[in-house]
Design a protein around this motif. Structure first.
Motif, PDB file in Angstrom:
ATOM      1  N   ARG A 129      42.118  -2.893  27.975  1.00 49.83           N
ATOM      2  CA  ARG A 129      41.739  -3.334  29.330  1.00 49.83           C
ATOM      3  C   ARG A 129      42.599  -4.763  29.953  1.00 49.83           C
ATOM      4  NH1 ARG A 129      36.192  -1.290  27.434  1.00 49.83           N
ATOM      5  NH2 ARG A 129      36.078  -3.330  26.452  1.00 49.83           N
ATOM      6  N   ARG A 130      42.361  -5.765  28.913  1.00 49.60           N
ATOM      7  CA  ARG A 130      43.172  -6.801  29.344  1.00 49.60           C
ATOM      8  C   ARG A 130      44.767  -6.937  29.449  1.00 49.60           C
ATOM      9  NH1 ARG A 130      40.886 -12.154  26.261  1.00 49.60           N
ATOM     10  NH2 ARG A 130      38.889 -10.925  25.895  1.00 49.60           N
ATOM     11  N   ASP A 131      45.436  -6.238  28.551  1.00 46.33           N
ATOM     12  CA  ASP A 131      46.837  -6.244  28.417  1.00 46.33           C
ATOM     13  C   ASP A 131      47.579  -5.081  29.036  1.00 46.33           C
ATOM     14  OD1 ASP A 131      46.388  -8.756  26.960  1.00 46.33           O
ATOM     15  OD2 ASP A 131      46.823  -7.701  25.007  1.00 46.33           O
ATOM     16  N   GLY A 145      42.615  -6.141  19.106  1.00 51.07           N
ATOM     17  CA  GLY A 145      42.500  -7.449  18.893  1.00 51.07           C
ATOM     18  C   GLY A 145      41.565  -8.003  18.021  1.00 51.07           C
ATOM     19  N   ASP A 185      45.724 -15.181  21.837  1.00 52.85           N
ATOM     20  CA  ASP A 185      45.731 -15.088  23.591  1.00 52.85           C
ATOM     21  C   ASP A 185      45.300 -16.462  23.941  1.00 52.85           C
ATOM     22  OD1 ASP A 185      46.294 -14.155  26.000  1.00 52.85           O
ATOM     23  OD2 ASP A 185      44.799 -12.815  25.800  1.00 52.85           O
ATOM     24  N   ALA A 192      50.467 -11.467  16.340  1.00 49.13           N
ATOM     25  CA  ALA A 192      51.164 -12.920  16.456  1.00 49.13           C
ATOM     26  C   ALA A 192      50.184 -13.776  16.912  1.00 49.13           C
ATOM     27  CB  ALA A 192      51.927 -12.577  17.877  1.00 49.13           C
ATOM     28  N   THR A 236      41.785  -5.075  24.378  1.00 51.84           N
ATOM     29  CA  THR A 236      43.140  -5.143  24.379  1.00 51.84           C
ATOM     30  C   THR A 236      43.654  -4.053  25.446  1.00 51.84           C
ATOM     31  OG1 THR A 236      43.313  -5.868  22.128  1.00 51.84           O
ATOM     32  CG2 THR A 236      45.433  -5.082  23.057  1.00 51.84           C
ATOM     33  N   GLU A 262      47.312  -3.094  16.080  1.00 47.04           N
ATOM     34  CA  GLU A 262      47.649  -4.192  16.621  1.00 47.04           C
ATOM     35  C   GLU A 262      46.504  -4.825  17.509  1.00 47.04           C
ATOM     36  OE1 GLU A 262      51.453  -4.050  18.562  1.00 47.04           O
ATOM     37  OE2 GLU A 262      52.358  -2.897  17.234  1.00 47.04           O
ATOM     38  N   THR A 300      36.651   2.384  21.362  1.00 47.81           N
ATOM     39  CA  THR A 300      35.495   1.791  22.264  1.00 47.81           C
ATOM     40  C   THR A 300      33.962   2.342  21.900  1.00 47.81           C
ATOM     41  OG1 THR A 300      35.098   2.063  24.508  1.00 47.81           O
ATOM     42  CG2 THR A 300      35.795   3.934  23.796  1.00 47.81           C
ATOM     43  N   GLY A 301      33.055   1.441  22.295  1.00 48.55           N
ATOM     44  CA  GLY A 301      31.803   1.877  22.099  1.00 48.55           C
ATOM     45  C   GLY A 301      31.325   2.163  23.484  1.00 48.55           C
ATOM     46  N   SER A 302      31.711   1.361  24.463  1.00 49.34           N
ATOM     47  CA  SER A 302      31.187   1.740  25.738  1.00 49.34           C
ATOM     48  C   SER A 302      31.818   3.082  26.602  1.00 49.34           C
ATOM     49  CB  SER A 302      31.455   0.407  26.493  1.00 49.34           C
ATOM     50  OG  SER A 302      32.822   0.261  26.878  1.00 49.34           O
ATOM     51  N   SER A 322      38.294  -8.201  17.446  1.00 49.11           N
ATOM     52  CA  SER A 322      37.301  -7.421  16.604  1.00 49.11           C
ATOM     53  C   SER A 322      37.801  -6.587  15.816  1.00 49.11           C
ATOM     54  CB  SER A 322      36.243  -6.782  17.896  1.00 49.11           C
ATOM     55  OG  SER A 322      37.098  -5.695  18.327  1.00 49.11           O
TER      56      SER A 322
HETATM   57  N1  LIG Z   1      48.729 -11.775  19.557  1.00 47.12           N
HETATM   58  C1  LIG Z   1      48.588 -10.759  19.197  1.00 47.12           C
HETATM   59  O1  LIG Z   1      49.058 -10.018  18.349  1.00 47.12           O
HETATM   60  C2  LIG Z   1      47.402  -9.671  19.927  1.00 47.12           C
HETATM   61  C3  LIG Z   1      47.399  -8.332  19.803  1.00 47.12           C
HETATM   62  C4  LIG Z   1      46.381  -7.533  20.544  1.00 47.12           C
HETATM   63  C5  LIG Z   1      45.312  -8.120  21.331  1.00 47.12           C
HETATM   64  N2  LIG Z   1      45.568  -9.396  21.474  1.00 47.12           N
HETATM   65  C6  LIG Z   1      44.325 -10.162  22.231  1.00 47.12           C
HETATM   66  O2  LIG Z   1      43.238 -10.065  21.725  1.00 47.12           O
HETATM   67  C7  LIG Z   1      42.290  -9.984  22.759  1.00 47.12           C
HETATM   68  C8  LIG Z   1      41.232  -8.779  22.641  1.00 47.12           C
HETATM   69  O3  LIG Z   1      40.480  -8.997  21.559  1.00 47.12           O
HETATM   70  P1  LIG Z   1      38.903  -8.576  21.528  1.00 47.12           P
HETATM   71  O4  LIG Z   1      38.372  -8.950  20.213  1.00 47.12           O
HETATM   72  O5  LIG Z   1      38.419  -9.238  22.776  1.00 47.12           O
HETATM   73  O6  LIG Z   1      39.215  -6.992  21.998  1.00 47.12           O
HETATM   74  P2  LIG Z   1      39.664  -5.834  20.977  1.00 47.12           P
HETATM   75  O7  LIG Z   1      39.188  -5.915  19.681  1.00 47.12           O
HETATM   76  O8  LIG Z   1      40.889  -5.230  21.609  1.00 47.12           O
HETATM   77  O9  LIG Z   1      38.574  -4.700  21.349  1.00 47.12           O
HETATM   78  C9  LIG Z   1      37.147  -4.689  21.361  1.00 47.12           C
HETATM   79  C10 LIG Z   1      36.536  -3.547  21.721  1.00 47.12           C
HETATM   80  O10 LIG Z   1      36.840  -2.429  20.952  1.00 47.12           O
HETATM   81  C11 LIG Z   1      35.708  -1.820  20.984  1.00 47.12           C
HETATM   82  N3  LIG Z   1      35.227  -1.807  19.505  1.00 47.12           N
HETATM   83  C12 LIG Z   1      35.780  -2.543  18.349  1.00 47.12           C
HETATM   84  N4  LIG Z   1      35.220  -2.341  17.220  1.00 47.12           N
HETATM   85  C13 LIG Z   1      34.317  -1.332  17.555  1.00 47.12           C
HETATM   86  C14 LIG Z   1      33.198  -0.479  16.745  1.00 47.12           C
HETATM   87  N5  LIG Z   1      33.288  -0.914  15.495  1.00 47.12           N
HETATM   88  N6  LIG Z   1      32.716   0.454  17.462  1.00 47.12           N
HETATM   89  C15 LIG Z   1      32.842   0.874  18.708  1.00 47.12           C
HETATM   90  N7  LIG Z   1      33.671   0.053  19.589  1.00 47.12           N
HETATM   91  C16 LIG Z   1      34.565  -0.908  18.990  1.00 47.12           C
HETATM   92  C17 LIG Z   1      34.756  -2.184  21.656  1.00 47.12           C
HETATM   93  O11 LIG Z   1      34.866  -1.439  22.884  1.00 47.12           O
HETATM   94  P3  LIG Z   1      33.767  -1.457  24.450  1.00 47.12           P
HETATM   95  O12 LIG Z   1      33.801  -3.020  24.860  1.00 47.12           O
HETATM   96  O13 LIG Z   1      34.709  -0.556  25.331  1.00 47.12           O
HETATM   97  O14 LIG Z   1      32.743  -0.895  23.667  1.00 47.12           O
HETATM   98  C18 LIG Z   1      35.131  -3.699  21.792  1.00 47.12           C
HETATM   99  O15 LIG Z   1      34.581  -4.230  22.970  1.00 47.12           O
HETATM  100  C19 LIG Z   1      42.937  -9.865  24.213  1.00 47.12           C
HETATM  101  O16 LIG Z   1      43.210 -11.095  24.685  1.00 47.12           O
HETATM  102  C20 LIG Z   1      44.515  -9.590  23.628  1.00 47.12           C
HETATM  103  O17 LIG Z   1      45.278 -10.037  24.426  1.00 47.12           O
HETATM  104  C21 LIG Z   1      46.547 -10.329  20.960  1.00 47.12           C
END
Ligand SMILES: NC(=O)c1ccc[n+]([C@@H]2O[C@H](COP(=O)([O-])OP(=O)(O)OC[C@H]3O[C@@H](n4cnc5c(N)ncnc54)[C@H](OP(=O)(O)O)[C@@H]3O)[C@@H](O)[C@H]2O)c1
Length: 236
Positions: A60-62, A164, A24, A16, A58, A162, A92-94, A166
């Protein structure tokens, strides 16, 4: 990890977005971009899938549960011989995942969540999660093609992704999404540091390539666009 002989799961990327392309805002409380009817539409899409994947941020945050709420849909899945709930997956990587998060404790009676990580992350996660999840290390990095190969060996035919940012970026950059469902909500976020749908990346075909649009549906004040990201607009 070895490649798989089995076909990779069919990948549906569902998101979305605000009119200005954010997923977000910067406020700590969760922002719901869609409306109730659209959340129901998303649940129908989930019900048709075998697994659902999010990134660690996602989680951790949601703090999502990622369950199917409708009793009728759960019963229909069971009647079709499927597990009631989807196989949950986090990347997750961390390895920094909270064992108290709701993700580990709802809709997991039949199958524990899968955690795709690196060798470093896996070391941390075995202690941190105990039996809550199945930890799969993909080596030094998590490559999404290898992740899909592993899922094909786990009987996952259709995968919902779904977020986020990255995760969207990596999956689209690698050309791995079969469908893209974009629910456009009538909001302007306007905050430069808020998460966008995708980060800058070298997407297949570059900035002049048009994806194939297969459907546009209005659900209240939300417009749902369905694209086939692997197809050019004039190829079908
Ligand atoms: N509107 C919507 O439909 C929707 C849906 C979902 C999320 N969101 C929003 O998206 C935001 C989060 O997005 P984001 O980009 O910050 O986070 P994300 O994509 O949810 O998560 C990023 C984390 O995923 C892990 N990761 C991703 N690719 C990786 C890889 N190739 N290898 C290892 N680990 C990997 C890492 O975790 P580690 O840090 O643990 O290493 C990275 O920090 C939030 O605000 C959420 O509310 C919105």
């Amino acid at each position: 990890m070895e490649g798989s002989e089995l076909p990779r799961p069919y990948v549906v990327l569902s998101v979305a977005v605000s009119v200005d392309g954010y997923i977000d805002d910067m406020v700590p409380e969760r922002l719901y971009l869609s409306n109730e009817a659209d959340f129901d539409r998303v649940e129908v899409e989930r019900t048709a899938c075998d697994a659902i994947l999010i990134g660690a941020e996602t989680l951790r945050r949601d703090n999502p549960r990622l369950i199917i709420k409708s009793e009728e849909r759960l019963a229909a899945r069971k009647a079709a011989g499927k597990p009631a709930h989807l196989q949950k997956i986090v990347v997750t990587g961390s390895g920094n995942l909270d064992p108290a998060a709701r993700f580990w404790h709802y809709g997991v009676e039949e199958r524990r969540p899968l955690v795709y990580t690196t060798d470093t992350g896996a070391e941390k996660l075995h202690d941190r999660l105990g039996d809550l999840g199945i930890v799969v290390s993909l080596g030094e990095t998590v490559d999404f093609g290898s992740l899909l190969d592993d899922l094909s060996n786990r009987d996952i035919g259709r995968l919902m992704i779904e977020g986020g940012t990255s995760i969207h970026t990596a999956v689209l950059e690698a050309g791995l999404a079969d469908e893209l469902h974009l629910a456009v909500a009538p909001l302007l976020i306007g905050q430069a540091d808020a998460p966008r749908f995708v980060d800058p990346a070298a997407f297949p075909g570059g900035s002049r390539r048009r994806m194939h649009l297969v459907d546009v549906t209005q659900i209240g004040d939300v417009a749902v666009l369905r694209y086939l990201p692997k197809a050019d607009s004039d190829s079908i």
